[in-house]
Structures are given as structure tokens and as C-alpha cells.
Scaffold this active site. Structure first.
Site, PDB file in Angstrom:
ATOM      1  N   CYS A 209      11.263  46.975  15.923  1.00 18.80           N
ATOM      2  CA  CYS A 209      12.509  46.761  15.016  1.00 18.80           C
ATOM      3  C   CYS A 209      12.213  47.522  13.653  1.00 18.80           C
ATOM      4  CB  CYS A 209      12.512  45.238  14.733  1.00 18.80           C
ATOM      5  SG  CYS A 209      11.009  44.635  13.882  1.00 18.80           S
ATOM      6  N   THR A 210      10.673  47.788  13.252  1.00 18.79           N
ATOM      7  CA  THR A 210      10.320  48.528  12.053  1.00 18.79           C
ATOM      8  C   THR A 210      10.714  49.983  12.394  1.00 18.79           C
ATOM      9  OG1 THR A 210       8.681  46.890  11.423  1.00 18.79           O
ATOM     10  CG2 THR A 210       8.648  49.169  10.664  1.00 18.79           C
TER      11      THR A 210
END
Length: 430
Positions: A209-210
Site C-alpha cells: 500500500c505504501t
């Protein structure tokens, strides 16, 4: 020429031609020890990179004349700042072949045989031809593989003691920036690589997600291009970290990503380091660790001194710090122990024992075969029809009435045979 040959090894004479207070067991000083070192001891060096070049040089200059080296890599321009056996004209050539040629040209009498291939390309029995194996690897997977092969040679007596003649000594070196280690592995006696896997920290990973939404560093941008964008744009095409075009594509996409988020620091060299998990190599660290490894190899070959017990770490980030630790062997190691204990009911049949094994080693076993004292109890493949009738027989009967015994388990997912000590107990004993 004869006078030169007689004096060139004079630095070894104080170690090999006279007794001492810290010599190893069975050491007998004399010219015969030098003769064994020069003409009998056969050493295999695995890896011809930064550490491997140092190992080959040190071994040849320490009197080892029968050396083989195996490496699958070719020489890159980026290697030339620390892998001193290579020149610009060698770029694109085999590391093993060029390293062998350079050492033999520099050290008269040394015979270095190169092997330009993967270590897995050689059959396990090939490794039995060497007296000592010295590792200059930068991969946990490769270390685990050769550790499994060497431990597969081990045999144990009825009391669970390793038979000395079946031990294949290894000396392992590793470097990471200004840090390094040297260790001695005597399978069955000292901890094997698998016994101390916890020594190696897990590799750095980033949450997807980062990478996909909020990159904060150049490494995030590179891994986004590598792990996410590659599959979205070039789906169906396998990424090859050794393919220059693939690496350049990831670099270019990471650069665009970094510009979008105003993140500096994306370069082609940094991209290669992140994707391949490369940690900058320091030539001095390679030299220090290789020297420690070769010294231990010399001790093993001649018994001129007691050996390391059994792991030395080196830290050069602030001054020079070394520390030696005697790690303990894991008595239940699935790779090198006399047998991982498996308890089963006294009435259990072979199929039930196999089910217990698959349950205990779910990540290691899929379709195991098993043997006892050289007799195949159940084998997959062409011998399955001949042995499958044993699946319904009591394990105690198959072990000739014994309540415990060591069985050898093989599976295509294993890197070497798995020893298990089957212990049959009645419900009352449990």
C-alpha cells in the site's frame, strides 16, 4: 628453480615444522605435513566475487595447490573496484575462469580448476571429492543448498554419534558493508547453517500500500516499478534482474515515479542495489574475512593450531571489533541431527507415520519417500508399486520390532535427506 621452491614457503615452516602448545589433535610437525598441504588437500571455493577473489589468492599463497572454484556469474564493470583479479578487458567473461587464470599466473605451481555453472548443476556426489569446502557466497539460498548437500553425507552410529569419516568440513565467510563473519562448520559436530538461520536478519520489505499510494523514499519508487508496475505494463513477462534491459526499464519507470512525488536519489546503480538487495561491498572487509577463513582452512588441513570455536564476527564501522562465539548445535535440526524425534502410537502403521511427518514439516514435505537402515519402506515414482503395500503394515514390524529407529525421508521439496527418529509409545506410556 629448486632453491626458489624450497624457500618460497619458508613462512609456513614455523607453523608446520615445529611443535607448539596450541597445536591441534594429532599434529606431527615435519616436511610430510607440507607435502600433504601442497599435493594432497583438495579445496573447493564456492563463489569468485569480492570475497572469492580474496579467498583464492590467500589459499594459493598459503600453500594450497589443488583448488577448484565454481561460480555462475560473469564479470561486470561494477565489480572492478573490489574484485581485484579482474580487468576491464575481462568484462563479460566468466568470473571463475578468469580468477583461476590470474591466480595460476601469479602463484607458480598452483592448479586452480574453474567451473562456470550453478552449484546446483553439479551432482551431490561431486562435492564429496573435496577435503574442505570454502564458501564465498552472498546468498542465503545458496548457503542453505550446499549445507543440505554436505549434511546429506553424514552417517551416524547406533548411539547417535556422527561418523567422523562422513563429515565434510566447511568454512563460511560473509560480508555486509563494514561487517562480516567467518565460521567453521563440521556437520554433525558443530552447528550447521540451518541450526543458526536466526543469525541472519530478514530482508527489508515494504508494504504494497505504501509503494502504491504514498511512496516516501527512492527505494519505494524502485520497488513500485519492480513489483507493481512491471506486472501491470508487461504482464506475462517474467522480470529478470540480470537482464540489463529489464533493469533499465525499472530504473526509468522509478525515475518518473520519483519525479511525480518530488523524491530524489533514483539512479541506475541504486535501482540495481534495491532490486537485487545488494549491500555495498567494502574491499577491506572482504580481505579481513577471507584471511580469517583461509587461516581456519589451513588449521583444518594441517592441525598446526586449534581451530575456531566456531563463529567469529567482525565489525569495522567504528574502529575494529571482533568477537568469537561457540554456538551450540541444534539437537533437533532437520538437516544435520541424528534424527528429529517423532512420536507415534505403538500400533501406528507406515501411512500414519507419514501423515505425522507431513503435518510436522508441512512446509518441507509434500510427497515423501521413507527408508529404514537402507531398506526402502515406501518410495514414490517407479518403485511405488513395489513398496505401497508397506503403508498398511505396523511401523514396529517394519523397524524389525524396535520401538525407536532412525528413518531417512526424501522429498522433492527438500534440499537433502531428512533424518527422523521414530519413537513408538503405547497410550499408557504417553
Amino acid at each position: 628453480t629448486q632453491d626458489i621452491e624450497s624457500t618460497r614457503w619458508k613462512d609456513l615452516d614455523p607453523l608446520l615444522l615445529r611443535p607448539g602448545n596450541i597445536v591441534g589433535p594429532g599434529f606431527e610437525p615435519g616436511e610430510e605435513v607440507k607435502e600433504i598441504l601442497h599435493n594432497y588437500i583438495h579445496v573447493l571455493v564456492i563463489g569468485a566475487g569480492g570475497l572469492g577473489c580474496e579467498l583464492l589468492k590467500d589459499l594459493a599463497l598459503s600453500g594450497f595447490k589443488k583448488i577448484d572454484v565454481i561460480d555462475m556469474d560473469t564479470i561486470d564493470v561494477s565489480n572492478l573496484n573490489r574484485q581485484f583479479l579482474f580487468r576491464m578487458c575481462d568484462v563479460g567473461k566468466s568470473k571463475a575462469i578468469v580468477a583461476a587464470e590470474r591466480v595460476m599466473a601469479r602463484v607458480a605451481g598452483a592448479q586452480v580448476t574453474p567451473h562456470f555453472c550453478r552449484i546446483e548443476d553439479k551432482p551431490p556426489e561431486w562435492y564429496q571429492d573435496f577435503h574442505i569446502i570454502v564458501l564465498g557466497l552472498d546468498s542465503l539460498e545458496a548457503r542453505s543448498w550446499i549445507n543440505g548437500v554436505v549434511c546429506s553425507f553424514l552417517e551416524y552410529d547406533d548411539e547417535g554419534h556422527a561418523v567422523q569419516e562422513t563429515m565434510k568440513p566447511m568454512v563460511d565467510g560473509g560480508t555486509e558493508g563494514f561487517k562480516g563473519h567467518a565460521r567453521v562448520i563440521l556437520p554433525g559436530l558443530t552447528p550447521c547453517f540451518h541450526c543458526t538461520l536466526w543469525l541472519f536478519p530478514p530482508q527489508t520489505t515494504f508494504p504494497l500500500c505504501t509503494l502504491a499510494e504514498t511512496p516516501r523514499s527512492s527505494a519505494h519508487c524502485i520497488e513500485w516499478a519492480h513489483l507493481i508496475h512491471w506486472g501491470a505494463v508487461r504482464h506475462g513477462e517474467t522480470f529478470d534482474a540480470d537482464n540489463p534491459e529489464h533493469m533499465k526499464w525499472v530504473y526509468e519507470q522509478a525515475l518518473v515515479r520519483a519525479d511525480m512525488f518530488n523524491i530524489p536519489g533514483v539512479t541506475l546503480q541504486h535501482t540495481q542495489g534495491v532490486v537485487k538487495n545488494i549491500i555495498p561491498a567494502i574491499p577491506s572487509t572482504n580481505a579481513i574475512v577471507a584471511a580469517a577463513c583461509v587461516l581456519e582452512t589451513l588449521k583444518m588441513a594441517t592441525m598446526c593450531s586449534t581451530g575456531m570455536s566456531n563463529y567469529t564476527m567482525y565489525v569495522g564501522t567504528s574502529g575494529i571489533y571482533t568477537h568469537t562465539v561457540a554456538y551450540e548445535k541444534d539437537s533437533e535440526c532437520m538437516v544435520c541431527s541424528a534424527g528429529v524425534p517423532i512420536q507415534a502410537e505403538d500400533s501406528a502403521n507406515l501411512q500414519q507415520v507419514l501423515d505425522l511427518l507431513i503435518d510436522k514439516f508441512s512446509s518441507k514435505l509434500e510427497k515423501p519417500s521413507i527408508s529404514y537402515q537402507g531398506r526402502n519402506l515406501y518410495m514414490r515414482g517407479i518403485f511405488e508399486e513395489e513398496t505401497k503395500h508397506n503403508l498398511s503394515l505396523p511401523m514396529k514390524e517394519l523397524m524389525d520390532g524396535a520401538s525407536s529407529g532412525v528413518c531417512i525421508v526424501n522429498d522433492k521439496k527438500l534440499q537433502g535427506p531428512l533424518r527422523v527418529r521414530i519413537i513408538l509409545k503405547s497410550a499408557m506410556e504417553e
